[in-house]
Motif scaffolding. Structure first.
Motif, PDB file in Angstrom:
ATOM      1  N   GLN A 263      70.157  -0.632  17.402  1.00 30.42           N
ATOM      2  CA  GLN A 263      70.793  -2.086  16.311  1.00 30.42           C
ATOM      3  C   GLN A 263      71.959  -2.631  16.913  1.00 30.42           C
TER       4      GLN A 263
ATOM      5  N   ILE B  22      70.181   4.265  17.207  1.00 32.79           N
ATOM      6  CA  ILE B  22      70.129   5.695  16.360  1.00 32.79           C
ATOM      7  C   ILE B  22      68.906   6.715  17.168  1.00 32.79           C
TER       8      ILE B  22
ATOM      9  N   ASN C 288      69.047  11.646  11.790  1.00 28.47           N
ATOM     10  CA  ASN C 288      70.383  10.022  11.803  1.00 28.47           C
ATOM     11  C   ASN C 288      69.105   9.332  11.414  1.00 28.47           C
TER      12      ASN C 288
ATOM     13  N   TYR D 125      70.217   6.176   8.271  1.00 25.99           N
ATOM     14  CA  TYR D 125      70.156   5.064   8.836  1.00 25.99           C
ATOM     15  C   TYR D 125      69.124   4.303   7.972  1.00 25.99           C
TER      16      TYR D 125
ATOM     17  N   GLU E 167      69.869   4.292   4.164  1.00 24.97           N
ATOM     18  CA  GLU E 167      71.266   3.805   3.444  1.00 24.97           C
ATOM     19  C   GLU E 167      70.979   1.631   3.882  1.00 24.97           C
TER      20      GLU E 167
END
Length: 62
Positions: A37, A42, A47, A51, A54
């Protein structure tokens, strides 16, 4: 195509290393190990889950 799959299973019985390499290869293809990203890379399943969750919450709303 079906015959090829049957042949792999038969060869796998005689050679479990071969069989596991096929099975693991299929598993690996379906898995995401990291995302690149703008903020950085990531890594790690937890994680990635956070991510992605979200990202879609922002995209579609809660």
């Amino acid at each position: 195509a079906l015959r090829a799959k049957v042949q792999r299973v038969v060869q796998g019985d005689a050679n479990t290393e071969f069989f596991h390499m096929i099975a693991n290869g299929k598993h690996r293809k379906k898995r995401i190990f990291q995302l690149e990203q703008d903020e950085g890379t990531i890594v790690g399943q937890e994680n990635l889950k956070l991510y992605i969750t979200e990202f879609y919450k922002q995209l579609f709303g809660p």
